[in-house]
Design an enzyme around this catalytic site. Sequence first.
Site, short mmCIF file in Angstrom:
data_model
loop_
_atom_site.label_atom_id
_atom_site.label_comp_id
_atom_site.label_asym_id
_atom_site.label_seq_id
_atom_site.Cartn_x
_atom_site.Cartn_y
_atom_site.Cartn_z
N ARG A 1 0.85 -1.18 0.00
CA ARG A 1 0.00 0.00 0.00
C ARG A 1 0.89 1.24 0.00
NH1 ARG A 1 -2.42 0.35 6.23
NH2 ARG A 1 -0.41 0.35 7.28
N CYS B 1 4.68 7.96 -5.77
CA CYS B 1 5.60 9.07 -5.63
C CYS B 1 4.79 10.31 -5.24
CB CYS B 1 6.32 9.32 -6.95
SG CYS B 1 7.11 10.94 -7.07
N GLU C 1 -2.86 7.89 6.89
CA GLU C 1 -1.52 7.85 7.47
C GLU C 1 -0.44 8.25 6.46
OE1 GLU C 1 -2.12 4.46 10.94
OE2 GLU C 1 -1.19 3.87 9.04
N CYS D 1 10.65 10.12 -2.20
CA CYS D 1 10.88 9.45 -3.48
C CYS D 1 12.02 10.16 -4.18
CB CYS D 1 9.62 9.47 -4.33
SG CYS D 1 9.85 8.78 -6.00
N CYS E 1 12.90 9.75 -7.54
CA CYS E 1 12.81 9.65 -9.00
C CYS E 1 13.06 11.01 -9.65
CB CYS E 1 11.44 9.11 -9.40
SG CYS E 1 10.09 10.28 -9.18
N GLU F 1 -7.71 5.72 15.15
CA GLU F 1 -7.39 4.29 15.19
C GLU F 1 -6.65 3.95 16.48
OE1 GLU F 1 -5.20 2.61 11.98
OE2 GLU F 1 -6.32 3.66 10.43
N TRP G 1 1.89 -6.34 13.53
CA TRP G 1 3.09 -5.93 12.83
C TRP G 1 4.33 -5.81 13.71
CZ3 TRP G 1 3.67 -1.47 15.48
CH2 TRP G 1 2.51 -0.77 15.87
N HIS H 1 -4.56 -8.93 13.14
CA HIS H 1 -4.77 -7.71 13.91
C HIS H 1 -6.13 -7.79 14.60
CE1 HIS H 1 -5.15 -3.45 14.88
NE2 HIS H 1 -3.92 -3.24 14.43
#
Length: 648
Positions: free
Chosen positions: A103, A107, A142, A150, A152, A298, A306, A349
Amino acid sequence: MLYGGDYNPEQWPEEVWAEDAALMKEAGVTMITVGVFSWAKLQPGPDTWDFGWLDRLLDLLHGQGIAVDLATATASPPAWLVRARPEVLPVRSDGVRLEFGSRQHYCPSSPVYREAAVTLARKIAERYRDHPALALWHIHNEYGDHVTECFCAESAADFRRWLRGRYTDLDALNAAWGTAFWSQRYGSWDEIEPPRDAPGPVNPTQTLDWRRFCSDALLACYQGEKDMLDEVSPGVPVTTNFMSMFKALDYWKWASREDFVSDDAYPDPHDPEAHITAAMNYDLMRSLKGGRPWLLMEQAPSAVSWRPVNVPKRPGLHRLWSLQTVARGADGVMYFQWRASRAGAEKFHSALLPHGGTTSRGWAETVRFGAELAKLGPVAGSRTEADVAIVLSWDSWWALEQEDHPSTRLELRALVASWYRELWKRNIAVDFVPPEADFGRYKAVLAPNLYMLRSETAERLTRFVADGGHLAVGFFSGIVDEHDHIHLGGYPAPLREALGVVVDEFWPVPDDASVRVEGLGSATTWSEWLDVTTAEPVASYAEGPLAGRPAITRNVHGEGIGWYLSCHLPSALGRILDEAGVGPVHATPEGVEATRRGDHLFLLNHTDTVSRVSGLSGIDLLSGATVRGELELPPLGAAVLTPASETR
């Protein structure tokens, strides 16, 4: 008080939805977040849209009286987009392009991604702006969780545009970046690239500006969706969920663009001090909008999926920690997620509705806490008043943790947490403030570390002391300006007047060592060769090369006092707070947290033993009991006391 969590109905057959909605009603759920990762379902192809399922879901939830926090679904681009336009995928500093299959694979500077995201969000907004279930807009999810930068070619071009906006001309950039060092001078804008992997240390100011740019690049993604939502769906509040005290994004800047702050928080049940760190994060969330209530978007009902070892929350801990968020300013308690997933990376989870269904321990706690949270309606909207502020600067954070410093062991979050712990233990209310804040509201201002300090901030801190305030500054502060250039004239040059000291030399403490300070114990991590000008030593080093030299100093400046801690010894804050006249919200036994929102006093017992708190009066909103004098709190117990008149 809002109560609910993320719901991912696309993971379940539609016949399950009605059961879910009925169970939500039974649990006391008032709001559900939907659509967070639904891009591929809402837009199966470049010119194909499918909103029928979401129409039916929102109608179903509204029929049960459940409001919707509707996400724009832009956090996870679909496969068809990245295969058609692979340049939207992010590139690491070593040149490796990250692949599809997780997920947040985009960029931040990609115009293709930004256009596709705003187009999707606009389609959703136009369709649901008038739906009666719609309560909030939830942009993305998030930001920066997996991809904060990034490297690039598109990002490089965007970085150059950002630098042009900041410096206007190359002479100003070369001066700011100190490019006379190591023959790094730039003769044209096109010569500038992101700080990719290099043979040795990269220019620190270039790296600092890169951190600033990366935060702004993600903020531009958010702002594009926010502008559209304000245009298409005016009046519906907009947020994006933060990740507590998160280094990559300047949340002061981000929060100014939100209608209200929301946060995702996952304290570790195995950490014996997790509740203290959580309290610090929640105080930050409350402070980001000047004390306005915020929303816990959350948290985990029990274990996450995780960590290397995912310890569940023992009975009572979920309730206690949820109440803590309300105690520190939240007007709602939400979770990831409603129904536990059968497949995918987060299938282990925890959820409000576990795999075991309504016969599980988790479900019983879900229903029980929903009923209890509903009793705290009188608390909603109330605020916390604080006499102490902690200065937090993202610019200084980024600059502090660069390479080639006297020690790479200085981590700002850990330094702030160590000072905050002393306030938490004393039940002292605290705000976080940016460097440009109005310090005059507070009795004491604490700066655990301000490695980067602008001259104007130093002037206002000095004036705060002169006007009668108490300022406490931690080591390795006032070292560089906004370009990461040393303040000349002796550290901490901009604060020498307020603090009355000069640091002659840094003396970092090795990992396996400590240095004893008379009357206060042993300091780790850092020490300094400190000279006093107008300050008086209040504690000295007791051993080693610094023996007899000042460690902690007190300086009368004008009507106030400036304190300097040249070593890592947060326990020294006790005297500083006492002299500033800062007292506890309420005196409690060790391990019992006391906070106040308006007239409501929260008492949270984080220990495994019965604790007794005295000097109380009021009605406990949770139990309905009248309290006079002493209150007994069981292990992990809680009470929310309000004046008797407010419950009539």
